[in-house]
Motif scaffolding. Structure first.
Motif, mmCIF file in Angstrom:
data_model
loop_
_atom_site.group_PDB
_atom_site.id
_atom_site.type_symbol
_atom_site.label_atom_id
_atom_site.label_comp_id
_atom_site.label_asym_id
_atom_site.label_seq_id
_atom_site.Cartn_x
_atom_site.Cartn_y
_atom_site.Cartn_z
ATOM 1 N N GLY A 116 67.483 19.609 82.696
ATOM 2 C CA GLY A 116 67.967 20.894 83.173
ATOM 3 C C GLY A 116 66.838 21.596 83.905
ATOM 4 N N LEU A 117 67.058 22.837 84.302
ATOM 5 C CA LEU A 117 66.033 23.642 84.973
ATOM 6 C C LEU A 117 65.844 24.944 84.216
ATOM 7 C CD1 LEU A 117 67.109 23.283 88.723
ATOM 8 C CD2 LEU A 117 65.259 22.069 87.559
ATOM 9 N N ASP A 118 64.570 25.395 84.121
ATOM 10 C CA ASP A 118 64.331 26.696 83.508
ATOM 11 C C ASP A 118 64.393 27.791 84.580
ATOM 12 O OD1 ASP A 118 61.904 26.657 84.874
ATOM 13 O OD2 ASP A 118 60.699 26.230 83.082
ATOM 14 N N GLU A 119 64.062 29.030 84.194
ATOM 15 C CA GLU A 119 64.149 30.157 85.135
ATOM 16 C C GLU A 119 63.238 29.972 86.354
ATOM 17 O OE1 GLU A 119 63.503 30.702 81.753
ATOM 18 O OE2 GLU A 119 65.611 31.076 81.314
ATOM 19 N N GLU A 121 62.779 27.187 87.845
ATOM 20 C CA GLU A 121 63.239 25.970 88.511
ATOM 21 C C GLU A 121 62.394 24.748 88.151
ATOM 22 O OE1 GLU A 121 66.173 25.890 90.624
ATOM 23 O OE2 GLU A 121 66.357 27.808 89.600
ATOM 24 N N GLN A 122 61.773 24.762 86.977
ATOM 25 C CA GLN A 122 61.012 23.611 86.486
ATOM 26 C C GLN A 122 61.941 22.744 85.639
ATOM 27 O OE1 GLN A 122 57.634 23.108 87.324
ATOM 28 N NE2 GLN A 122 58.207 24.767 88.705
ATOM 29 N N GLU A 123 61.752 21.421 85.752
ATOM 30 C CA GLU A 123 62.593 20.501 84.982
ATOM 31 C C GLU A 123 62.338 20.637 83.488
ATOM 32 O OE1 GLU A 123 62.428 16.281 85.935
ATOM 33 O OE2 GLU A 123 63.708 16.627 87.664
ATOM 34 N N ILE A 124 63.431 20.639 82.732
ATOM 35 C CA ILE A 124 63.369 20.635 81.270
ATOM 36 C C ILE A 124 64.028 19.345 80.801
ATOM 37 C CG2 ILE A 124 64.077 21.770 79.151
ATOM 38 C CD1 ILE A 124 64.671 24.263 80.847
ATOM 39 N N ASN A 125 63.339 18.592 79.941
ATOM 40 C CA ASN A 125 63.879 17.358 79.373
ATOM 41 C C ASN A 125 64.493 17.703 78.022
ATOM 42 O OD1 ASN A 125 64.141 14.934 77.890
ATOM 43 N ND2 ASN A 125 62.616 13.925 79.168
ATOM 44 N N PHE A 126 65.828 17.532 77.901
ATOM 45 C CA PHE A 126 66.515 17.822 76.647
ATOM 46 C C PHE A 126 66.554 16.615 75.707
ATOM 47 C CE2 PHE A 126 68.682 21.067 79.379
ATOM 48 C CZ PHE A 126 68.230 22.176 78.701
ATOM 49 N N GLY A 127 66.283 15.418 76.215
ATOM 50 C CA GLY A 127 66.361 14.206 75.412
ATOM 51 C C GLY A 127 67.273 13.188 76.077
ATOM 52 N N LYS A 128 67.842 12.295 75.258
ATOM 53 C CA LYS A 128 68.704 11.234 75.770
ATOM 54 C C LYS A 128 70.084 11.315 75.133
ATOM 55 C CE LYS A 128 65.246 7.796 76.934
ATOM 56 N NZ LYS A 128 64.789 6.428 76.744
ATOM 57 N N ILE A 129 71.097 10.898 75.911
ATOM 58 C CA ILE A 129 72.464 10.867 75.388
ATOM 59 C C ILE A 129 72.545 9.766 74.329
ATOM 60 C CG2 ILE A 129 74.896 10.443 75.907
ATOM 61 C CD1 ILE A 129 74.385 11.512 78.720
ATOM 62 N N HIS A 130 72.901 10.185 73.118
ATOM 63 C CA HIS A 130 73.030 9.248 72.007
ATOM 64 C C HIS A 130 74.460 8.728 71.905
ATOM 65 C CE1 HIS A 130 72.413 7.439 68.104
ATOM 66 N NE2 HIS A 130 73.423 8.127 67.620
ATOM 67 N N GLU A 131 75.420 9.633 72.080
ATOM 68 C CA GLU A 131 76.826 9.243 72.034
ATOM 69 C C GLU A 131 77.657 10.312 72.723
ATOM 70 O OE1 GLU A 131 78.800 9.271 68.178
ATOM 71 O OE2 GLU A 131 77.298 10.642 67.406
ATOM 72 N N GLY A 172 68.612 6.596 85.715
ATOM 73 C CA GLY A 172 68.779 6.799 84.283
ATOM 74 C C GLY A 172 68.722 8.262 83.882
ATOM 75 N N ARG A 173 69.244 9.150 84.756
ATOM 76 C CA ARG A 173 69.167 10.586 84.511
ATOM 77 C C ARG A 173 70.490 11.277 84.758
ATOM 78 N NH1 ARG A 173 63.620 12.770 87.034
ATOM 79 N NH2 ARG A 173 62.253 11.490 85.765
ATOM 80 N N ILE A 174 70.674 12.377 84.047
ATOM 81 C CA ILE A 174 71.810 13.259 84.281
ATOM 82 C C ILE A 174 71.258 14.678 84.312
ATOM 83 C CG2 ILE A 174 72.364 13.303 81.820
ATOM 84 C CD1 ILE A 174 75.292 13.676 82.580
ATOM 85 N N TYR A 175 71.675 15.430 85.306
ATOM 86 C CA TYR A 175 71.202 16.794 85.480
ATOM 87 C C TYR A 175 72.292 17.761 85.046
ATOM 88 C CZ TYR A 175 67.557 14.515 88.147
ATOM 89 O OH TYR A 175 66.519 13.699 88.513
ATOM 90 N N VAL A 176 71.912 18.734 84.192
ATOM 91 C CA VAL A 176 72.882 19.663 83.636
ATOM 92 C C VAL A 176 72.449 21.110 83.869
ATOM 93 C CG1 VAL A 176 73.711 18.059 81.859
ATOM 94 C CG2 VAL A 176 71.808 19.601 81.331
ATOM 95 N N ASN A 177 73.428 21.987 83.934
ATOM 96 C CA ASN A 177 73.215 23.417 83.978
ATOM 97 C C ASN A 177 73.353 23.894 82.537
ATOM 98 O OD1 ASN A 177 73.098 26.131 84.567
ATOM 99 N ND2 ASN A 177 75.158 26.211 85.467
ATOM 100 N N TRP A 178 72.227 23.891 81.819
ATOM 101 C CA TRP A 178 72.264 24.177 80.376
ATOM 102 C C TRP A 178 70.938 24.803 79.990
ATOM 103 C CZ3 TRP A 178 76.518 24.166 77.709
ATOM 104 C CH2 TRP A 178 76.480 24.195 76.310
ATOM 105 N N GLY A 179 70.981 25.833 79.175
ATOM 106 C CA GLY A 179 69.760 26.519 78.772
ATOM 107 C C GLY A 179 69.174 25.967 77.486
#
Length: 182
Positions: A116-119, A121-131, A172-179
């Protein structure tokens, strides 16, 4: 049933043989496909048994109650059916139709890094999709933290057009609009 010669490397699980049904070798079939009867569109199946991988073909199948039952070639009695209970049903991924534009198989999404992106506009890594799982409204990604993620939180992120910005399977990435604080 015959011993499998070439078990596909790119196999995908589409169901499971759950329990014997009747005395003539029929089995209850659990299906991961939508609709559930599509499990019979992808033959042959590969199942792993105590004797190793087997190739399985379906003779007949029918809906029964809220589920499905099937008669498998080479399985003619309850004892043989019982020996298959709990076996997962696998197929070659190449047997599946290509997904449409902006459609993805869940198996292709598992393991993707969620960014995702923070305020600023820096990339934030939330982790990996587990399921992923279904709710009534939309699908949900269960994202597990990794060593590279911003924190140790597990997140449930909805698969929704307002949230999922872009999927890059090759990277191997997915970009989300998520805080971070959602």
């Amino acid at each position: 049933m015959t011993p499998a010669q070439n078990v596909p490397e790119d196999r995908i699980q589409i169901g499971q043989l759950r329990s014997a049904y009747g005395l003539n070798g029929w089995l209850w079939v659990y299906s991961n496909t939508e609709p559930m009867s599509n499990v019979f569109d992808y033959l042959p199946w590969f199942v792993e048994t105590k004797a190793g991988w087997q190739t399985v073909d379906v003779k007949r199948w029918k809906p029964h109650g809220k589920g499905l039952v099937a008669s498998l070639k080479g399985v003619s009695d309850r004892t043989m059916a019982d020996s298959l209970v709990g076996a997962n049903i696998w197929i070659a991924k190449s047997q599946l139709p290509q997904p449409g534009v902006d459609e993805y198989y869940w198996s292709d999404l598992k393991g993707l890094v969620v960014l995702g992106l923070d305020e600023q506009e820096q990339e934030i890594n939330f982790g990996k999709i587990h399921e992923l799982f279904e709710t009534g409204a939309n699908d949900v990604m269960v994202v597990h933290a990794t060593a590279e993620s911003i924190d140790g939180e597990e997140r449930m992120i909805p698969w929704h057009k307002d949230v999922v910005q872009r999927v890059d399977l090759e990277a191997g990435r997915i970009y989300v609009n998520w805080g971070v604080d959602y």
